[in-house]
Design a protein around this motif. Sequence first.
Motif, PDB file in Angstrom:
ATOM      1  N   GLU A 192      47.680  39.880  33.977  1.00 56.87           N
ATOM      2  CA  GLU A 192      46.675  39.979  35.049  1.00 56.87           C
ATOM      3  C   GLU A 192      47.090  40.907  36.193  1.00 56.87           C
ATOM      4  O   GLU A 192      46.843  40.608  37.368  1.00 56.87           O
ATOM      5  CB  GLU A 192      46.365  38.580  35.590  1.00 56.87           C
ATOM      6  CG  GLU A 192      45.642  37.698  34.583  1.00 56.87           C
ATOM      7  CD  GLU A 192      45.310  36.335  35.172  1.00 56.87           C
ATOM      8  OE1 GLU A 192      44.140  36.120  35.521  1.00 56.87           O
ATOM      9  OE2 GLU A 192      46.217  35.498  35.279  1.00 56.87           O
TER      10      GLU A 192
ATOM     11  N   GLU B 294      45.816  43.789  37.017  1.00 52.03           N
ATOM     12  CA  GLU B 294      44.642  44.339  37.718  1.00 52.03           C
ATOM     13  C   GLU B 294      44.067  43.321  38.692  1.00 52.03           C
ATOM     14  O   GLU B 294      43.642  43.666  39.807  1.00 52.03           O
ATOM     15  CB  GLU B 294      43.576  44.783  36.714  1.00 52.03           C
ATOM     16  CG  GLU B 294      43.917  46.138  36.115  1.00 52.03           C
ATOM     17  CD  GLU B 294      43.232  46.417  34.801  1.00 52.03           C
ATOM     18  OE1 GLU B 294      42.180  45.784  34.540  1.00 52.03           O
ATOM     19  OE2 GLU B 294      43.753  47.244  34.046  1.00 52.03           O
ATOM     20  N   LYS B 295      44.088  42.067  38.265  1.00 58.82           N
ATOM     21  CA  LYS B 295      43.621  40.978  39.132  1.00 58.82           C
ATOM     22  C   LYS B 295      44.507  40.901  40.385  1.00 58.82           C
ATOM     23  O   LYS B 295      44.013  40.715  41.507  1.00 58.82           O
ATOM     24  CB  LYS B 295      43.684  39.663  38.331  1.00 58.82           C
ATOM     25  CG  LYS B 295      43.368  38.402  39.084  1.00 58.82           C
ATOM     26  CD  LYS B 295      41.998  37.838  38.701  1.00 58.82           C
ATOM     27  CE  LYS B 295      41.624  36.613  39.495  1.00 58.82           C
ATOM     28  NZ  LYS B 295      42.160  35.389  38.937  1.00 58.82           N
TER      29      LYS B 295
ATOM     30  N   VAL C 222      46.163  43.340  41.823  1.00 56.25           N
ATOM     31  CA  VAL C 222      45.824  44.469  42.696  1.00 56.25           C
ATOM     32  C   VAL C 222      44.550  44.159  43.472  1.00 56.25           C
ATOM     33  O   VAL C 222      44.467  44.396  44.692  1.00 56.25           O
ATOM     34  CB  VAL C 222      45.681  45.770  41.872  1.00 56.25           C
ATOM     35  CG1 VAL C 222      45.152  46.895  42.734  1.00 56.25           C
ATOM     36  CG2 VAL C 222      47.034  46.151  41.271  1.00 56.25           C
ATOM     37  N   GLU C 223      43.576  43.569  42.777  1.00 54.80           N
ATOM     38  CA  GLU C 223      42.311  43.244  43.439  1.00 54.80           C
ATOM     39  C   GLU C 223      42.530  42.202  44.554  1.00 54.80           C
ATOM     40  O   GLU C 223      42.007  42.347  45.664  1.00 54.80           O
ATOM     41  CB  GLU C 223      41.342  42.701  42.385  1.00 54.80           C
ATOM     42  CG  GLU C 223      39.920  42.563  42.871  1.00 54.80           C
ATOM     43  CD  GLU C 223      39.106  41.666  41.943  1.00 54.80           C
ATOM     44  OE1 GLU C 223      39.259  41.783  40.708  1.00 54.80           O
ATOM     45  OE2 GLU C 223      38.361  40.830  42.474  1.00 54.80           O
TER      46      GLU C 223
ATOM     47  N   HIS D 164      44.094  43.617  47.571  1.00 47.92           N
ATOM     48  CA  HIS D 164      43.161  44.437  48.325  1.00 47.92           C
ATOM     49  C   HIS D 164      42.118  43.587  49.061  1.00 47.92           C
ATOM     50  O   HIS D 164      41.926  43.732  50.270  1.00 47.92           O
ATOM     51  CB  HIS D 164      42.467  45.424  47.369  1.00 47.92           C
ATOM     52  CG  HIS D 164      41.445  46.281  48.053  1.00 47.92           C
ATOM     53  ND1 HIS D 164      41.766  47.118  49.102  1.00 47.92           N
ATOM     54  CD2 HIS D 164      40.113  46.416  47.857  1.00 47.92           C
ATOM     55  CE1 HIS D 164      40.674  47.735  49.521  1.00 47.92           C
ATOM     56  NE2 HIS D 164      39.660  47.323  48.775  1.00 47.92           N
ATOM     57  N   THR D 165      41.474  42.655  48.336  1.00 46.74           N
ATOM     58  CA  THR D 165      40.335  41.943  48.932  1.00 46.74           C
ATOM     59  C   THR D 165      40.758  40.691  49.697  1.00 46.74           C
ATOM     60  O   THR D 165      40.144  40.348  50.705  1.00 46.74           O
ATOM     61  CB  THR D 165      39.330  41.518  47.837  1.00 46.74           C
ATOM     62  OG1 THR D 165      40.020  40.724  46.877  1.00 46.74           O
ATOM     63  CG2 THR D 165      38.720  42.724  47.149  1.00 46.74           C
ATOM     64  N   GLN D 166      41.807  40.007  49.240  1.00 45.61           N
ATOM     65  CA  GLN D 166      42.180  38.735  49.858  1.00 45.61           C
ATOM     66  C   GLN D 166      43.311  38.919  50.885  1.00 45.61           C
ATOM     67  O   GLN D 166      43.154  38.600  52.049  1.00 45.61           O
ATOM     68  CB  GLN D 166      42.609  37.760  48.750  1.00 45.61           C
ATOM     69  CG  GLN D 166      42.601  36.314  49.170  1.00 45.61           C
ATOM     70  CD  GLN D 166      42.934  35.411  47.986  1.00 45.61           C
ATOM     71  OE1 GLN D 166      44.031  35.486  47.433  1.00 45.61           O
ATOM     72  NE2 GLN D 166      41.995  34.569  47.603  1.00 45.61           N
TER      73      GLN D 166
ATOM     74  N   LYS E 219      44.521  41.812  51.810  1.00 44.96           N
ATOM     75  CA  LYS E 219      44.213  43.032  52.578  1.00 44.96           C
ATOM     76  C   LYS E 219      45.478  43.788  52.984  1.00 44.96           C
ATOM     77  O   LYS E 219      45.644  44.202  54.128  1.00 44.96           O
ATOM     78  CB  LYS E 219      43.389  42.679  53.821  1.00 44.96           C
ATOM     79  CG  LYS E 219      42.031  42.077  53.494  1.00 44.96           C
ATOM     80  CD  LYS E 219      41.198  41.887  54.756  1.00 44.96           C
ATOM     81  CE  LYS E 219      39.752  41.569  54.478  1.00 44.96           C
ATOM     82  NZ  LYS E 219      39.500  40.368  53.685  1.00 44.96           N
TER      83      LYS E 219
ATOM     84  N   PHE F  22      43.614  51.829  40.802  1.00 43.26           N
ATOM     85  CA  PHE F  22      42.957  51.374  42.029  1.00 43.26           C
ATOM     86  C   PHE F  22      42.871  52.503  43.053  1.00 43.26           C
ATOM     87  O   PHE F  22      41.865  52.705  43.715  1.00 43.26           O
ATOM     88  CB  PHE F  22      43.726  50.180  42.603  1.00 43.26           C
ATOM     89  CG  PHE F  22      43.370  49.840  44.014  1.00 43.26           C
ATOM     90  CD1 PHE F  22      42.167  49.192  44.312  1.00 43.26           C
ATOM     91  CD2 PHE F  22      44.221  50.161  45.069  1.00 43.26           C
ATOM     92  CE1 PHE F  22      41.836  48.877  45.623  1.00 43.26           C
ATOM     93  CE2 PHE F  22      43.891  49.856  46.380  1.00 43.26           C
ATOM     94  CZ  PHE F  22      42.700  49.217  46.654  1.00 43.26           C
TER      95      PHE F  22
END
Lengths: 245, 322
Positions: A230, A232-233, A235-236, A239-241, A243, B320
């Motif tokens: 996971e 990619e998860k 990285v997400e 970024h989103t949580q 920050k 990304f």
Amino acid sequence: MKLLVCISNVPDTTTKVTFTNNNTQFNTSGVQFILNPYDEIALSKAIELTEGGNGTVTVIHVGDVAAEPTIRKALAIGADDAVRINAEPHDAYFVASQIAQYVKDKNFDLILTGRESIDYNNALVAGMLGEMLQIPSVSIVKKLDLIGNEIVVEREIEGGKEVLNVSLPAIVSCSEGVAEPKIPNMRGIMSARSKPLEAIEATEAGKLSNIVEYTTPEPRGSVKILGAEETEKLVELLHTQAKVI
Amino acid sequence: MAVLVYAEHVEGQFKKSAFEVVSYAKEIARNGNTQLVAICVGEISDEALGKLGAYGADKVLAARYAALNTFSSSAYASAIADAANRENADIIILSNSFSGKGLAPAVSVKLNAGIVAGAIDLPKTEGGKFIVKKLAFSGKAFAWVELLSAKKIISLNPNSYRIVDSPTSTIIESFEANNTPDSKVSVKEVIRSTDKVSLPEAEIVVSGGRGLKGPENWAILEDLAAALGAATACSKPVSDAGWRPHEEHVGQTGIVISPNLYLAIGISGAIQHLAGVSSSKTIVAINKDPDAPIFKVADYGIVGDALEVVPKLTQAIKAFKG
């Protein structure tokens, strides 16, 4: 060549730090104290520099009698004699003032300290001593060579390193890389018992600062565990949580 | 009354830590209703100096004379102490950087000023006291230090205070201190490693432990660091084994860091290591042992072999960032 090494008595690195007296004092109960690891490097270098009868190494500590096992350890590693200035130091300025007072008429060629003590992390005594004694002081050195009446030191600076020639007498605070820490051998341990350890009383020094309270970091939240696939998860989430990217 | 800040530059360019200390000092000046004076030492252009106005410097003193063009702790400390006296500054701020660690104690003795070394927050001034929070026990605790002297010095840890825009019309003045260069110290060589991100100042740090199995595997960690624009670091066993240089060692007996993002790769998380990294804002751990103590302080964790996970993570970061 006359060398002086300033040593601190600090809690072992595995210590879980707690406080007493309404969080105004470090709780020493059950704590194992050791020679400050950076001071051990400074001491090992001093012994290296005086090998083969090329001078003497004195260690100095500002603190109470509880530090004597640590001072004996320094003698076991190879210092020739020791001085303890009897006081309960409250800040770096006090410690530096006491050492400066002692050093004044002793003609040391080189004074070494660790880069910082691992309890208060101030990294101040070496710089203060230089100013008090009006001799050069170089902080956070990772390489030190003696060439004649000069030392060549390499120190860290922002984004690189700097090589300096410094004439003696001088003060150097030592970081990792200056020397490999020496381990006392049986002969060292035996002889340390009979080496001179002089206790002298502290002199008056102004009080510039005072620790009024200690606190400990808030416990961190629980961990979110992801599978090895996971990435990619992750990285997400960063970024989103979180920050942070 | 005034607040004086020493803004450090490297070959005429300010680094992030300079803007952090100016922002921090501006907030103190604002709270004390006084002006902020910055001092810069060594050769630097007016244009570069003007940048300090963006973060609130009302006046910039430029000590640019030739004697100060190579770094000398004692000459720099004299310039800062002279500026503090002439500007009647009662609070002096420096960065707790490598050079700040050499300067601050010398300035403290010159001014008979108490000092907080390694501050991480603004001073608290209730009840006429002046108390500053700093890291102690290499990150295992905080000490709240009261300064009792008339003049007060704070050296601020890198990455502890955010940069705040505070546009001010700033005046640049030449400044000549009452000092002579130190003849007892000469600079033989300066070696810059400009391609690398400085570890204490880095916002993202990628750090490796014994789980990487050997120095030959560091390339995957460096690739990840490059993709993130991060500095590289390591645990104590790694620097002790000579896999990486000592200056990369983070932990209780190495460098204490507080980046926004710390990635601990193949690091189990001994108490000495955690002390040095626990003030990081976000911690990611990659380790094949699900019981490793590092997961107790991490915000995100991946249980898996670092040698397999890290290259995939690097790919994901690159994808990304596009």
